[in-house]
Motif scaffolding. Structure first.
Motif, PDB file in Angstrom:
ATOM      1  N   ASN A 103       1.007   4.570   2.126  1.00 44.85           N
ATOM      2  CA  ASN A 103       1.583   4.602   3.471  1.00 44.85           C
ATOM      3  C   ASN A 103       3.097   4.757   3.447  1.00 44.85           C
ATOM      4  OD1 ASN A 103      -0.961   4.223   4.641  1.00 44.85           O
ATOM      5  ND2 ASN A 103      -0.805   2.007   4.441  1.00 44.85           N
ATOM      6  N   ASP A 155       0.858  -1.188   0.000  1.00 51.64           N
ATOM      7  CA  ASP A 155       0.000   0.000   0.000  1.00 51.64           C
ATOM      8  C   ASP A 155       0.895   1.240   0.000  1.00 51.64           C
ATOM      9  OD1 ASP A 155      -1.988   1.836   0.198  1.00 51.64           O
ATOM     10  OD2 ASP A 155      -3.024   0.852   1.867  1.00 51.64           O
ATOM     11  N   PHE A 202       8.834   2.859   4.004  1.00 52.20           N
ATOM     12  CA  PHE A 202       7.757   2.623   4.964  1.00 52.20           C
ATOM     13  C   PHE A 202       8.331   2.808   6.368  1.00 52.20           C
ATOM     14  CE2 PHE A 202       6.383   0.427   1.185  1.00 52.20           C
ATOM     15  CZ  PHE A 202       4.998   0.535   1.184  1.00 52.20           C
ATOM     16  N   TRP A 253       7.108  12.193   8.546  1.00 53.37           N
ATOM     17  CA  TRP A 253       5.910  11.957   7.733  1.00 53.37           C
ATOM     18  C   TRP A 253       5.131  13.254   7.497  1.00 53.37           C
ATOM     19  CZ3 TRP A 253       4.346   8.435   4.532  1.00 53.37           C
ATOM     20  CH2 TRP A 253       3.010   8.405   4.129  1.00 53.37           C
ATOM     21  N   ALA A 262      -0.742   1.878  10.235  1.00 56.63           N
ATOM     22  CA  ALA A 262      -0.949   0.837   9.215  1.00 56.63           C
ATOM     23  C   ALA A 262       0.344   0.089   8.945  1.00 56.63           C
ATOM     24  CB  ALA A 262      -1.485   1.459   7.931  1.00 56.63           C
ATOM     25  N   ASN A 263       1.464   0.805   8.921  1.00 53.48           N
ATOM     26  CA  ASN A 263       2.758   0.159   8.676  1.00 53.48           C
ATOM     27  C   ASN A 263       3.137  -0.784   9.814  1.00 53.48           C
ATOM     28  OD1 ASN A 263       2.951   1.586   6.315  1.00 53.48           O
ATOM     29  ND2 ASN A 263       4.411   3.099   7.092  1.00 53.48           N
ATOM     30  N   ASP A 270      -2.022   8.094  10.287  1.00 51.63           N
ATOM     31  CA  ASP A 270      -2.599   6.741  10.226  1.00 51.63           C
ATOM     32  C   ASP A 270      -1.692   5.784   9.463  1.00 51.63           C
ATOM     33  OD1 ASP A 270      -4.766   7.628  11.634  1.00 51.63           O
ATOM     34  OD2 ASP A 270      -6.128   7.726   9.913  1.00 51.63           O
ATOM     35  N   ALA A 271      -0.902   6.331   8.535  1.00 54.85           N
ATOM     36  CA  ALA A 271       0.006   5.491   7.740  1.00 54.85           C
ATOM     37  C   ALA A 271       1.001   4.761   8.634  1.00 54.85           C
ATOM     38  CB  ALA A 271       0.751   6.342   6.707  1.00 54.85           C
TER      39      ALA A 271
END
Length: 239
Positions: free
Chosen positions: A107, A104, A149, A166, A198-199, A194-195
């Motif tokens: 992210n 993804d 990431f 980020w 998620a990572n 949020d990334a």
């Protein structure tokens, strides 16, 4: 030799019964383990192993072994001594393989150098010393697209730095300034992060427990830092 009719009928009945017997055996195993072992109420998969009477029990990417009734449970590696292979490691590698096309990329932040034809994904923590060493070797590579990431796994300061990187206006520059030149990121890091969550979830799912972890376009996964020559060879080998 042609089998008598009664023998053919009996054989056919046995063949038809085998799947039902296997299902009943698996049901017994699942029931017993769920009742006896906390955490094994939701088993994802039960499979036979090459060893007679031994079954693989999978929960997520965790592998256990048991007998047909779940009376005994083994946590460890299964080795094929003839082939000299670690069957458990091979199984986990297959379960945690990462399809590059399914990453993804929203992210990650991306750096393109030269024609960008060769592709690489890297999972890194900003406070990882090995990552900083790797970044200096990566800086010597041309004609590559790198997706970064951030996975802050080394403590609270890693979380803070990851947020600052980020949320910066130029993520690649901020990242390179910190990783290659020790220029600390600035800013409050108050954008949507949020990334990063998620990572971390992705890393947990695919057992990425150390940084850097490299994923090449052909799906090959390398844990740990490699030097410029090794990186160049692996980027070229995929093509």
């Amino acid at each position: 030799m042609k089998l008598p009719a009664f023998a053919r009928t009996g054989l056919a009945a046995l063949v038809l019964a085998l799947p039902f017997m296997a299902c009943a055996q698996e049901a017994t195993l699942r029931k017993n383990l769920a009742e006896r072992v906390p955490g094994l109420s939701n088993i994802d998969e039960v499979r036979k192993t090459p060893m007679n009477g031994l079954f693989e029990v999978r929960v997520g990417t965790d592998i256990l072994y048991t007998d047909a009734e779940g009376n005994y449970l083994i946590h460890g590696n299964m080795l094929d001594t003839k082939a000299r292979k670690n069957l458990t490691e091979e199984r986990i590698e297959k379960l945690t393989a990462i399809d590059f096309k399914e990453l993804d990329l929203k992210n990650a932040f991306t750096m393109v150098r030269g024609n960008g034809k060769r592709k690489l994904a890297v999972f890194e923590d900003p406070n990882c010393g090995y990552c900083k060493r790797f970044e200096k070797d990566l800086a010597k590579i041309n004609n590559v697209t790198v997706h970064f990431f951030l996975i802050p796994i080394l403590g609270a300061d890693s979380v803070e730095k990851s947020r600052q990187i980020w949320c910066s206006a130029d993520k690649v520059k901020t990242w390179n300034d910190w990783m290659q030149r020790d220029v600390a990121p600035k800013g409050a890091g108050t954008c949507n992060t949020d990334a990063l969550t998620a990572n971390l979830d992705f890393a947990k799912k695919y057992r990425i427990t150390g940084t850097p972890t490299l994923v090449f376009e052909n799906g090959q996964r390398v844990p740990g830092a490699i030097n410029t020559q090794q990186l160049e060879e692996m980027l070229t080998a995929k093509r």
